[in-house]
Design a protein around this motif. Sequence first.
Motif, short mmCIF file in Angstrom:
data_model
loop_
_atom_site.label_atom_id
_atom_site.label_comp_id
_atom_site.label_asym_id
_atom_site.label_seq_id
_atom_site.Cartn_x
_atom_site.Cartn_y
_atom_site.Cartn_z
N LEU A 4 38.63 28.43 44.91
CA LEU A 4 39.32 27.97 43.58
C LEU A 4 39.59 28.72 42.52
O LEU A 4 38.65 30.04 42.93
CB LEU A 4 37.89 27.36 43.05
N LYS A 5 40.64 28.81 41.99
CA LYS A 5 41.04 29.83 40.82
C LYS A 5 41.37 29.28 39.80
O LYS A 5 41.25 28.31 39.24
CB LYS A 5 42.87 30.36 41.07
N PHE A 6 40.45 30.48 38.84
CA PHE A 6 40.58 30.07 37.35
C PHE A 6 41.67 31.19 36.87
O PHE A 6 41.69 32.38 36.89
CB PHE A 6 38.86 30.35 37.02
N SER A 37 39.72 34.59 39.90
CA SER A 37 39.56 34.55 38.74
C SER A 37 40.89 35.72 38.55
O SER A 37 40.88 36.70 38.99
CB SER A 37 38.44 34.51 38.13
N SER A 38 41.31 35.45 37.38
CA SER A 38 42.69 36.17 36.67
C SER A 38 41.28 37.26 35.51
O SER A 38 40.03 36.35 35.64
CB SER A 38 42.97 35.21 35.35
N ALA A 39 41.50 37.88 34.77
CA ALA A 39 40.69 38.32 33.97
C ALA A 39 40.80 37.83 32.67
O ALA A 39 41.24 36.47 32.84
CB ALA A 39 41.89 39.67 33.42
N ILE A 40 39.92 37.72 31.67
CA ILE A 40 39.83 36.78 30.27
C ILE A 40 40.97 37.37 29.67
O ILE A 40 41.75 38.27 29.64
CB ILE A 40 38.78 37.71 30.05
N CYS A 43 43.40 40.14 27.95
CA CYS A 43 43.21 41.49 29.63
C CYS A 43 44.15 42.33 29.96
O CYS A 43 44.23 43.46 29.16
CB CYS A 43 41.83 41.13 30.07
N THR A 44 44.92 41.74 30.79
CA THR A 44 46.10 42.21 30.88
C THR A 44 47.10 42.99 30.73
O THR A 44 47.42 44.33 30.48
CB THR A 44 46.83 41.28 32.01
N ASP A 45 47.32 42.12 28.96
CA ASP A 45 48.49 42.46 28.43
C ASP A 45 47.49 44.15 27.55
O ASP A 45 48.20 45.11 26.94
CB ASP A 45 48.12 41.87 27.26
N GLY A 105 41.28 44.37 34.84
CA GLY A 105 41.01 43.01 34.57
C GLY A 105 40.14 42.32 35.46
O GLY A 105 38.83 41.10 34.35
N GLU A 106 40.44 41.59 35.91
CA GLU A 106 40.07 41.23 37.32
C GLU A 106 38.55 41.47 37.73
O GLU A 106 37.66 40.60 38.35
CB GLU A 106 41.08 40.36 38.54
N VAL A 107 38.47 42.64 38.21
CA VAL A 107 37.24 43.49 38.40
C VAL A 107 36.19 43.04 37.64
O VAL A 107 35.33 42.02 37.87
CB VAL A 107 37.40 44.80 38.88
N GLY A 168 41.81 37.82 41.42
CA GLY A 168 43.31 37.85 41.76
C GLY A 168 44.28 38.90 41.59
O GLY A 168 43.85 40.01 40.67
N PHE A 169 44.89 38.47 41.44
CA PHE A 169 46.46 39.81 40.85
C PHE A 169 46.68 40.73 41.60
O PHE A 169 47.45 41.63 41.64
CB PHE A 169 46.06 39.83 39.29
N ILE A 170 45.78 41.85 42.03
CA ILE A 170 45.72 43.40 42.64
C ILE A 170 45.46 43.34 44.25
O ILE A 170 44.82 42.24 44.94
CB ILE A 170 44.00 43.81 42.38
N GLY A 182 51.96 41.58 40.78
CA GLY A 182 53.09 40.85 39.07
C GLY A 182 52.16 39.66 38.52
O GLY A 182 51.14 39.32 38.78
N ARG A 183 53.17 40.10 37.11
CA ARG A 183 52.33 38.99 36.44
C ARG A 183 52.16 37.51 36.19
O ARG A 183 53.12 36.76 37.27
CB ARG A 183 53.13 39.45 34.53
N GLY A 184 50.90 36.74 36.08
CA GLY A 184 50.85 35.82 37.11
C GLY A 184 49.94 36.20 38.20
O GLY A 184 49.80 34.78 38.73
N GLY A 185 50.17 36.82 38.80
CA GLY A 185 49.70 36.77 40.06
C GLY A 185 48.25 36.59 40.35
O GLY A 185 48.61 36.34 41.93
N SER A 186 47.85 36.15 40.01
CA SER A 186 46.55 35.26 40.54
C SER A 186 46.66 34.16 41.22
O SER A 186 45.71 34.14 42.13
CB SER A 186 45.45 34.97 38.94
N ASP A 187 47.71 33.59 41.04
CA ASP A 187 47.29 31.49 41.64
C ASP A 187 48.27 32.06 43.10
O ASP A 187 47.74 31.44 44.06
CB ASP A 187 49.12 31.03 40.82
N TYR A 188 48.19 33.48 43.22
CA TYR A 188 49.74 33.88 44.50
C TYR A 188 48.43 34.33 45.20
O TYR A 188 48.63 33.98 46.52
CB TYR A 188 50.37 35.41 44.05
N1 ASP Z 1 46.22 38.54 34.75
C1 ASP Z 1 46.97 38.77 34.99
C2 ASP Z 1 48.46 38.43 34.30
O1 ASP Z 1 48.01 37.96 32.82
C3 ASP Z 1 46.75 37.81 36.54
C4 ASP Z 1 46.75 36.49 36.74
O2 ASP Z 1 46.22 35.78 35.11
O3 ASP Z 1 46.98 35.70 36.79
O4 ASP Z 1 49.58 38.60 34.11
#
Ligand code: ASP
Length: 691
Positions: A4-6, A37-40, A43-45, A105-107, A168-170, A182-188
């Motif tokens: 499950l990915k959030f 999971s992603s960061a809240i 958070c990444t920004d 962030g993800e940590v 995710g992401f890291i 990469g940005r959005g990388g938690s899906d990956y």
């Molecule tokens: N937190 C990261 C981002 O904002 C990764 C993700 O959310 O998938 O890009």
Amino acid sequence: MIVLKFGGSSVANATAMSRVLDIIERAAARDRVIVVSSAISGCTDALIQIGEAEDPEKLINQLQDRHLAIISRLFTGDERREASADCKSIFSDIRCIPPVIEAFGEVLSTRILARKLYCEGFKTKWLDSRDLVRTVPGGGQVEMAFTCKAIQEAVAANPLIKVFVAPGFIGRDASGAVTTLGRGGSDYSASIFAAAVGADDLQIWTDVPGIMTANPKVVPAAMTIGDISYRAAFDMARFGAKVLYAPAVAPARDAGIAIGIRNTFDPENPGTLISDRSAGVREWKGLSSLDDPQSGTTRICLIGEGPSTGKSVAPRRIAGALRDAGIQPLGEVSVEDGVNYFITVRTNVAHNAVAAVHREFFEARTLSLIDVYVAGNGAVGQALKAIVDANDGKFPTAGKRLRIIEISSDHGFAQHVLSVARSHSVFVDCTDSEDIWRSFVPLLQAGINIVCSNRRSLAIPYVEYAAIKAAAAQNGCFFRYDTTVGNALPILQSISDGAGCGSGIKLIEAVVSCTLNYLVTSYNGPRRESFASLVQRAHSEGLTEPDPRLDLGGRDALRKLLILSREAGVPLEESDVEIVPMLGPEFFGGSLEDFYRRLEDFEPEFARREEEMDATGKRQRFVASLRREEDGTYKANISMQLVGIDSPFYWINGTENVTVIHSDDAYPLVIKGSGEGARLAASGIIRNIMQ
Ligand code: ASP
Ligand code: MG
């Protein structure tokens, strides 16, 4: 194993996190789970900003406060103290502004989730993705073999763990430096974890209903795509759809794992399934768009599914849609692999352009299609066909599209429809058949709806009428017949609304015989013709029954009164109605010629009555009424009545109908309007079909 990915908004605050915990708990009841999971959200920004800020202290405190607020909502007592301490220790690393600061962030988010699950009693383990996911130098790409092995070993080493939670992401590269995907990388990340463990299920939980036909923030009419191939989903993502990170498709695809895109805020919704199930079906899937800030242009991509067949009209449709919206594209439509079509526009008109192309390719098809079979190719049937044709079958305000499959006056038509029609089709009775109603129950039992404008089909014995209604209810079909009384006027609906919702009906009075209204209002009119010639003229203009005596005898009014009464919940039979016809019994025997001759003989008498009424200021109206007696029973009658100027029946033009409904709780409701006309009847039928 379930992965499950959030996304960030799914863990944005304590309320959202509680939903996430519910979703995890439900999955954990079925199987072992890996949560990624992603960061809240944001958070990444924020971390990137902190890394670049001259004086980051304030930003750091703000971000820490957001996390601590979540913790204090989710935990109490010692648990809260420990979670806060853990969070603050991560922030003390952040305060040193390390390289790749955005990796924290993800940590932060996953440490909270893992602790909460653990406190809820799940055998939970937090996995440090930095030790498992190995990226190729330069970042972004993942060394799959190494990574899969590391993940498999971590899972194998913890056979008793029910829920793994991983950021995710890291990841880390071979040199040991922390990296991101990469940005959005938690899906990956999630897709990689799923592939590594050969998960049965990979679900990506986000804040939209799934992959949609367009960005719903730009196109409110965008719809969720139920099924999409890996290829088309990948293209949607790489050409601009934000819902999924494009590189996430490959690991799951290569491992043969379907990817579900689900909405955390609507968990019952099935969302989108990315798999190869729909790959062969040629259809349009959706629109993506990608801005190029440098040139101020936006490339819009129309993504297709399946192999292309022959020469496509898509370029012409795209160009036409833009032209209609007044948008000048930059260059021609181009095509890639015969499945995706591209057009570039200026960014400032991109939203309009996307909306226009979306309308052309996706919105027409959302009109739910209704198959219609029309029995009766007379004036009403033809008007119905003409209206449907003129609108190309589309009635967008009702969200429906009608398709008249067949129209026929054949006697066996209902039987034929029964054998060919799909369920949920609509059978329209606009015949004047006396016995077509006998096929209604079988039609309804076959799941075919019925709309009827033929009042003969309703003026049948009450038990038969009740059986048709019961068949409709039992088979989940509708049986609507509003046009049988007062054509397109909202009479029946007003009665059933009143009677059905508890307001007692005291009295219904109706002047609903168009023919008689026409005759009595035209007699003595400017033409000053004899009553006999007036009847003859009405007959030849089709305003009467084939034998006009049926109208004059009150037959048609009787049918309407039966329908009205039954709608009010009174199970009236024909024999319950007392009719005082306009003409005495001596008119009703013999041939039509005899009849007209007798009318001529009576002309002096008609003229005398008319003069008398003029003198007293009265008019005669043929009124059908249903009246509640003292004892609660109802009496029905139809008769000629003299009405004064204060009656709602006094001023009536030609074929106007007037119905007055007296209920216990309100002033009388007067419904007045055209009661005749094939086009009106047809529009009433269309309303009945679509309502
Ligand atoms: N937190 C990261 C981002 O904002 C990764 C993700 O959310 O998938 O890009
Ligand atoms: Mg994302």
